[in-house]
Design a protein around this motif. Structure first.
Motif, short mmCIF file in Angstrom:
data_model
loop_
_atom_site.label_atom_id
_atom_site.label_comp_id
_atom_site.label_asym_id
_atom_site.label_seq_id
_atom_site.Cartn_x
_atom_site.Cartn_y
_atom_site.Cartn_z
N THR A 9 107.15 21.91 -31.59
CA THR A 9 108.55 22.27 -31.38
C THR A 9 108.78 22.64 -29.91
OG1 THR A 9 108.73 23.11 -33.64
CG2 THR A 9 110.43 23.80 -32.08
N VAL A 10 109.82 22.06 -29.33
CA VAL A 10 110.18 22.35 -27.95
C VAL A 10 111.61 22.89 -27.95
CG1 VAL A 10 110.48 21.42 -25.63
CG2 VAL A 10 108.69 20.50 -27.12
N LYS A 11 111.83 24.05 -27.34
CA LYS A 11 113.16 24.64 -27.25
C LYS A 11 113.65 24.62 -25.82
CE LYS A 11 112.71 27.77 -31.19
NZ LYS A 11 112.81 29.18 -31.66
N GLY A 12 114.94 24.39 -25.66
CA GLY A 12 115.56 24.39 -24.34
C GLY A 12 116.85 25.16 -24.38
N PHE A 13 117.51 25.29 -23.22
CA PHE A 13 118.76 26.05 -23.15
C PHE A 13 119.81 25.24 -22.40
CE2 PHE A 13 116.98 29.96 -24.70
CZ PHE A 13 115.65 29.86 -24.37
N LEU A 17 99.03 27.44 -46.58
CA LEU A 17 98.31 28.06 -45.48
C LEU A 17 98.84 27.46 -44.18
CD1 LEU A 17 94.61 27.97 -46.79
CD2 LEU A 17 96.07 29.99 -46.57
N GLY A 18 98.99 28.28 -43.16
CA GLY A 18 99.52 27.78 -41.90
C GLY A 18 99.00 28.52 -40.70
N TYR A 19 99.23 27.91 -39.54
CA TYR A 19 98.81 28.50 -38.26
C TYR A 19 99.84 28.12 -37.21
CZ TYR A 19 96.24 28.86 -33.85
OH TYR A 19 95.87 29.15 -32.56
N ASN A 20 100.32 29.10 -36.47
CA ASN A 20 101.30 28.87 -35.40
C ASN A 20 100.72 29.32 -34.07
OD1 ASN A 20 103.20 28.04 -37.33
ND2 ASN A 20 103.87 30.15 -37.66
N LEU A 21 100.89 28.49 -33.06
CA LEU A 21 100.36 28.80 -31.73
C LEU A 21 101.46 28.61 -30.70
CD1 LEU A 21 98.02 29.42 -29.77
CD2 LEU A 21 97.55 26.96 -29.72
N GLY A 22 101.72 29.65 -29.92
CA GLY A 22 102.69 29.53 -28.83
C GLY A 22 102.01 28.97 -27.60
N ILE A 23 102.25 27.70 -27.31
CA ILE A 23 101.64 27.05 -26.14
C ILE A 23 102.33 27.47 -24.86
CG2 ILE A 23 101.10 24.80 -25.11
CD1 ILE A 23 101.11 23.63 -27.92
N HIS A 24 103.63 27.67 -24.96
CA HIS A 24 104.49 28.01 -23.83
C HIS A 24 105.65 28.80 -24.42
CE1 HIS A 24 107.70 27.23 -20.82
NE2 HIS A 24 106.71 27.22 -19.95
N PRO A 25 106.37 29.62 -23.63
CA PRO A 25 107.53 30.32 -24.19
C PRO A 25 108.53 29.42 -24.90
CG PRO A 25 106.99 31.23 -22.04
CD PRO A 25 106.08 30.06 -22.25
N ARG A 26 108.54 28.14 -24.55
CA ARG A 26 109.47 27.21 -25.19
C ARG A 26 108.78 26.14 -26.02
NH1 ARG A 26 114.02 26.02 -20.46
NH2 ARG A 26 114.49 28.22 -20.00
N VAL A 27 107.49 26.21 -26.14
CA VAL A 27 106.74 25.18 -26.88
C VAL A 27 105.82 25.85 -27.89
CG1 VAL A 27 105.18 23.20 -26.74
CG2 VAL A 27 106.77 23.66 -24.86
N ALA A 28 105.86 25.38 -29.14
CA ALA A 28 105.02 25.95 -30.19
C ALA A 28 104.42 24.84 -31.04
CB ALA A 28 105.83 26.89 -31.07
N LEU A 29 103.21 25.08 -31.50
CA LEU A 29 102.52 24.15 -32.39
C LEU A 29 102.25 24.86 -33.71
CD1 LEU A 29 100.89 21.51 -32.99
CD2 LEU A 29 98.89 22.69 -32.04
#
Length: 426
Positions: free
Chosen positions: A422-426, A382-394
């Motif tokens: 998770t934090v994504k950058g470019f 079981l899981g849950y994903n939340l987009g905190i910011h366009p580049r940050v997810a929990l």
């Protein structure tokens, strides 16, 4: 005579309006009932008679888009915008139609016009959709993209010895359970270069390190390099991807593996896809005394995905042929697995659930135990994903799994709960 002419003219207008109303109403009823193809057939047959009527043209455009007749939709929308340039809905549908035809330049033109003219008065949902399409077009038209990501995971593991990264080779490494909290850090770099509308190449680098607070001898690290060449044509895509992995256990080299995979994906329609992949991996253990675990593994997988009212549903089935390079107590391993998962997007995030079953059948009688080893491994997550910011997810995930074996050493249960940022950058 003049009165008769006027009478005939009004009768003619009434007849035309009635016919137009009948066609539009009938098509609209078919559209609402879900018979999109019938609605399109009716409107298409009447286009020459009613082209230029805004209500007719807008319904024709909507139905044409639903049936992938985007060129016809554009002609209908152009007729509307000539009469009513301020029709934001028609302009948005025009942009979407150009997008699906692959004309990204014209799609961007219409989308930017909406932002310029209607940014202050258009509904928030419309502006969000415009920005979404602009972002997708930017991604599709960019020749080269480089993405970096960093994630941290804190979790609890009730059976550290059930190593998931090579459990088909070793299973539980010790007969006793070791319960421990753990901390994982992952770093990734992805590169993708488009050479044309059909082909692209790229690579990814990933480093992952996991430390167990109550079992430091179980600490593990791995480095993975993967390259890919992809060809896409209409509803088909083909990907060839070689890879290399180097793994460490308690700061000592554990194994290295090289592999190559070939996968094909077919987009059946907008909501359904089918894919197949064939993977060949050679695993060589570096840690002294573990040479008997060296294997050559071939995996064939089939996956079916469909977006339904419940959410995104995935079904997959895999067959594994694992051949021991050296003499191994249990011999070669033939296994299969089946998986089903569901992802549901809501206003507060994405919920997902999955169930799976794997069975390993070893091909040699174990001399120590006097039986052919057979492992059965059901699991649920079981899981849950939340987009905190366009580049940050929990993401939060719980996994419960078991390994039921006819050899007691390999029978164990495993519970794991983790939270990942998770934090994504470019």
């Amino acid at each position: 005579m003049i009165k008769i002419f006027i009478f005939i003219f009004w009768v003619f207008l009434a007849f035309v309006n009635t016919a137009f109303s009948s066609v539009t109403d009938d098509a609209n009823q078919l559209f609402k009932s879900g018979d999109i193809k019938a609605a399109h057939k009716l409107l298409d047959a009447s286009e020459m008679d009613h082209a230029g009527e805004i209500k007719f043209d807008y319904l024709l455009a909507r139905v044409s888009m639903k049936t992938d007749h985007y060129g016809q939709a554009i002609y209908a929308l152009e007729r509307i915008l000539i009469q009513k340039p301020s029709h934001a809905g028609a302009r948005l549908d025009m942009a979407i139609s150009y997008y699906h035809l692959g004309n990204y330049e014209y799609a961007k033109r219409e989308l930017n016009t909406i932002l310029k003219l209607y940014a202050d008065i258009a509904p928030k949902q419309v502006i969000q959709r415009v920005n979404k399409y602009l972002a997708i077009i930017q991604k599709k038209t960019t020749k080269q993209t480089i993405t970096t990501s960093v994630s941290t995971t804190h979790g609890y593991d009730s059976n550290v010895n059930a190593r998931s990264d090579f459990e088909t080779v070793m299973g539980a490494t010790l007969p006793d359970k070791v319960v421990s909290n753990f901390y994982t850090i992952s770093m990734g770099l992805k590169n993708n270069t488009k050479h044309s509308s059909v082909t692209s190449t790229g690579y990814s680098l990933n480093y992952k390190s996991t430390a167990y607070s109550d079992s430091p001898t179980s600490d593990k690290n791995s480095f993975n390099l993967r390259a890919h060449t992809k060809a896409s044509l209409k509803d088909w895509s083909l990907t060839l991807a070689p890879s290399y992995t180097h793994s460490y256990l308690n700061q000592e080299e554990l194994y290295k593996s090289t592999g190559v995979s070939l996968s094909a994906k077919h987009k059946i329609d907008k909501k359904t896809s089918l894919s197949a992949s064939l993977n060949r991996t050679k695993m060589e253990f570096i840690k002294p005394g573990m040479e008997s675990s060296d294997t050559d593994k071939s995996t064939l997988s089939l996956n079916y995905s469909k977006l339904s009212g419940l959410g995104m549903v995935n079904y997959s089935i895999s067959g594994i042929d694992e051949v021991a390079v050296n003499d191994r107590a249990d011999g070669d391993n033939h296994s299969f697995s089946i998986n089903a998962s569901l992802s549901k997007k809501t206003a507060i995030g994405v919920f997902n659930a999955g169930i799976s079953y794997q069975q390993n059948q070893y091909q040699k009688t174990n001399l120590l135990f006097g039986v052919d080893r057979l492992d059965k491994k059901p699991s649920v997550s079981l899981g849950y994903n939340l987009g905190i910011h366009p580049r940050v997810a929990l993401s939060i995930k719980a996994i419960k799994s078991k390994s039921k074996s006819n050899i007691d050493l390999y029978t164990y249960g495993k519970d794991q709960i983790s939270a990942t940022l998770t934090v994504k950058g470019f």
